[in-house]
Design a protein around this motif. Structure first.
Motif, short mmCIF file in Angstrom:
data_model
loop_
_atom_site.label_atom_id
_atom_site.label_comp_id
_atom_site.label_asym_id
_atom_site.label_seq_id
_atom_site.Cartn_x
_atom_site.Cartn_y
_atom_site.Cartn_z
N GLU A 86 -6.49 0.60 8.64
CA GLU A 86 -6.91 1.98 8.91
C GLU A 86 -5.77 2.96 8.76
O GLU A 86 -5.92 4.05 8.20
CB GLU A 86 -7.50 2.08 10.31
N LEU A 87 -4.61 2.59 9.26
CA LEU A 87 -3.44 3.47 9.19
C LEU A 87 -2.99 3.69 7.76
O LEU A 87 -2.60 4.80 7.37
CB LEU A 87 -2.30 2.91 10.04
N LEU A 88 -3.03 2.65 6.96
CA LEU A 88 -2.62 2.77 5.57
C LEU A 88 -3.55 3.69 4.78
O LEU A 88 -3.15 4.24 3.74
CB LEU A 88 -2.57 1.39 4.91
N ALA A 89 -4.76 3.89 5.28
CA ALA A 89 -5.73 4.75 4.60
C ALA A 89 -5.57 6.23 4.98
O ALA A 89 -6.21 7.09 4.38
CB ALA A 89 -7.15 4.29 4.91
N VAL A 90 -4.71 6.53 5.98
CA VAL A 90 -4.51 7.93 6.39
C VAL A 90 -3.59 8.60 5.37
O VAL A 90 -2.46 8.15 5.17
CB VAL A 90 -3.90 8.01 7.79
N PRO A 91 -4.04 9.70 4.75
CA PRO A 91 -3.20 10.35 3.74
C PRO A 91 -2.08 11.16 4.38
O PRO A 91 -2.27 11.83 5.38
CB PRO A 91 -4.18 11.26 3.01
N ALA A 92 -0.90 11.06 3.79
CA ALA A 92 0.23 11.88 4.23
C ALA A 92 0.29 13.14 3.39
O ALA A 92 0.08 13.10 2.16
CB ALA A 92 1.53 11.09 4.10
N GLY A 93 0.55 14.29 4.04
CA GLY A 93 0.65 15.55 3.33
C GLY A 93 2.04 15.77 2.76
O GLY A 93 2.92 14.90 2.81
N GLU A 94 2.24 16.96 2.26
CA GLU A 94 3.54 17.30 1.67
C GLU A 94 4.64 17.23 2.73
O GLU A 94 4.50 17.77 3.83
CB GLU A 94 3.48 18.71 1.09
N GLY A 95 5.72 16.53 2.41
CA GLY A 95 6.84 16.41 3.33
C GLY A 95 6.60 15.44 4.47
O GLY A 95 7.41 15.35 5.39
N GLN A 96 5.48 14.69 4.42
CA GLN A 96 5.14 13.75 5.48
C GLN A 96 5.28 12.31 4.97
O GLN A 96 4.97 12.02 3.82
CB GLN A 96 3.70 13.97 5.96
N ARG A 97 5.73 11.43 5.86
CA ARG A 97 5.84 10.02 5.51
C ARG A 97 5.44 9.15 6.68
O ARG A 97 5.88 9.40 7.82
CB ARG A 97 7.28 9.68 5.10
N PHE A 98 4.59 8.17 6.42
CA PHE A 98 4.19 7.18 7.43
C PHE A 98 4.81 5.83 7.10
O PHE A 98 4.75 5.38 5.94
CB PHE A 98 2.67 7.00 7.47
N GLU A 99 5.38 5.19 8.10
CA GLU A 99 5.77 3.78 8.00
C GLU A 99 4.97 3.03 9.06
O GLU A 99 5.05 3.35 10.25
CB GLU A 99 7.26 3.58 8.23
N ILE A 100 4.19 2.05 8.65
CA ILE A 100 3.34 1.30 9.56
C ILE A 100 4.03 -0.03 9.86
O ILE A 100 4.38 -0.78 8.94
CB ILE A 100 1.95 1.03 8.95
N ILE A 101 4.24 -0.31 11.14
CA ILE A 101 4.94 -1.54 11.53
C ILE A 101 4.12 -2.34 12.52
O ILE A 101 3.22 -1.81 13.19
CB ILE A 101 6.33 -1.23 12.13
N ASP A 102 4.43 -3.63 12.63
CA ASP A 102 3.81 -4.49 13.63
C ASP A 102 4.46 -4.24 14.99
O ASP A 102 5.56 -3.67 15.06
CB ASP A 102 4.01 -5.96 13.24
N PRO A 103 3.82 -4.69 16.09
CA PRO A 103 4.47 -4.59 17.40
C PRO A 103 5.86 -5.23 17.34
O PRO A 103 6.05 -6.28 16.72
CB PRO A 103 3.53 -5.39 18.31
N THR A 104 6.82 -4.58 17.97
CA THR A 104 8.21 -5.01 17.84
C THR A 104 8.96 -4.91 19.17
O THR A 104 8.70 -3.99 19.96
CB THR A 104 8.94 -4.15 16.79
N ASP A 105 9.89 -5.83 19.37
CA ASP A 105 10.75 -5.75 20.54
C ASP A 105 11.83 -4.69 20.36
O ASP A 105 12.57 -4.40 21.30
CB ASP A 105 11.40 -7.11 20.79
#
Length: 332
Positions: free
Chosen positions: A207-226
């Motif tokens: 679902e997160l990978l399907a969210v479009p990023a606008g101009e100047g926006q960047r998404f990095e999707i990560i797994d739960p992390t310590d």
């Protein structure tokens, strides 16, 4: 006092908040030479079990009834039992206390009938009216050592000369699927950001990978992390549920935008936002234009982020776990 048991729960729907704050107390007790045993239902959440394993904290399955719990307390030679659960029948803590073992109950407002020698409510403006020893308010916030060691010596000042770094997370399970909704709000804010969003499972990642990023926006999707505390410490803005993690954000001096995910978060959400310790973007599933406006303002105005960070940093000093451990170890 040489041995303490902790009876708390984690699960896909209950989340991991109870476990996280109990781990914080366990760390402090172990550091003082106390043996700590978890008697817990971890709900099949692998991340929860890993937290205990990494710290060398023994885990035992949760006893089925009060007779089993008293038996486990005796078998492990526990001097005290910490109870932190919304579902544990009060008969369990009553039976343990009646058998002569000290009980400390961690609660959120309603004690839910638990019988204890010490009550702890770490929430903002908490008031306790039960028990002889009452530890209430943010002075008793139970924070993990991985968070406390990252607390800055002074409240951080948000930078004017870089794209804001955003971290969005909603607990170890994100049971109510908040991350995609918040990612869409960030995108609609139409302001630049560099965001790291935690996806609790594979479907949330999709679902997160399907969210479009606008101009100047960047998404990095990560797994739960310590490594989450380190990510938070480097963020200009954190978006999260209004739960136990809120006090971690304040301790770190992070500008926070909170989401009310479930009903039992209403009071904490309203109090925290009213004090100006964090911004509020509303209830999950009922976001409106104000949510987008708030996020856009925080993304574009470093001064507003700094003001939140300063007030939050002053409110939570990170020493709550020491105070609770002091009170428990004073009991004879």
């Amino acid at each position: 006092m040489t041995a303490v048991g902790i009876r708390c729960d984690a699960g896909a729907l209950t989340g991991v908040g109870h476990l996280v704050r109990c781990v914080a107390l366990a760390e402090e007790l172990v550091g003082r030479g106390v043996d700590v045993h978890f008697l817990s239902d971890l709900g099949g959440v692998a991340w929860a079990g890993a937290q205990l394993e990494q710290r060398g904290l023994p885990w035992h399955p949760a006893p089925f009834d009060e007779i089993g719990l008293v038996s486990a307390v005796r078998r492990l030679r526990l001097d005290a039992l910490v109870v932190d659960s919304y579902t544990l029948p009060p008969a369990h803590s009553k039976a343990v206390r009646a058998a002569g073992t000290t009980v400390l109950a961690i609660v959120d407002g309603d004690p839910r009938g638990q019988d204890a020698d010490i009550y702890v409510d770490q929430n903002l403006d908490a008031v306790l009216d039960v028990g002889d020893v009452r530890l209430a308010g943010l002075d008793y916030a139970l924070l993990r050592s991985s968070v406390r060691r990252l607390r800055p010596l002074a409240a951080p000042v948000s930078s004017f000369d870089r794209t804001p770094k955003v971290v969005a997370f909603f607990g170890g399970t994100d049971a109510y699927r908040a991350a995609p909704q918040v990612a869409r709000l960030l995108s609609e804010a139409a302001a630049p950001f560099d965001a790291t969003v935690v996806a609790a499972d594979a479907s949330l990642r999709a679902e997160l990978l399907a969210v479009p990023a606008g101009e100047g926006q960047r998404f990095e999707i990560i797994d739960p992390t310590d490594r989450l505390p380190e990510l938070l410490a480097g963020a200009d803005l954190v978006v999260s549920a209004s739960g136990t993690s809120t006090w971690e954000l304040l301790c770190l001096g992070r500008a926070a935008a909170l989401v009310q995910v479930v009903d039992n978060q209403i009071q904490g959400y309203e109090r925290t936002v009213a004090r100006g310790y964090a911004a509020g973007i509303g209830r999950l599933g009922a976001f409106d234009d104000d949510a987008v406006t708030t996020l856009r303002r925080l993304l574009l105005k470093p001064g507003d982020r700094t003001a939140l960070a300063v007030r939050g940093w002053e409110a939570v000093d990170g020493r709550g776990v020491e105070r609770v451990a002091d009170a428990l170890l004073r009991v004879r």
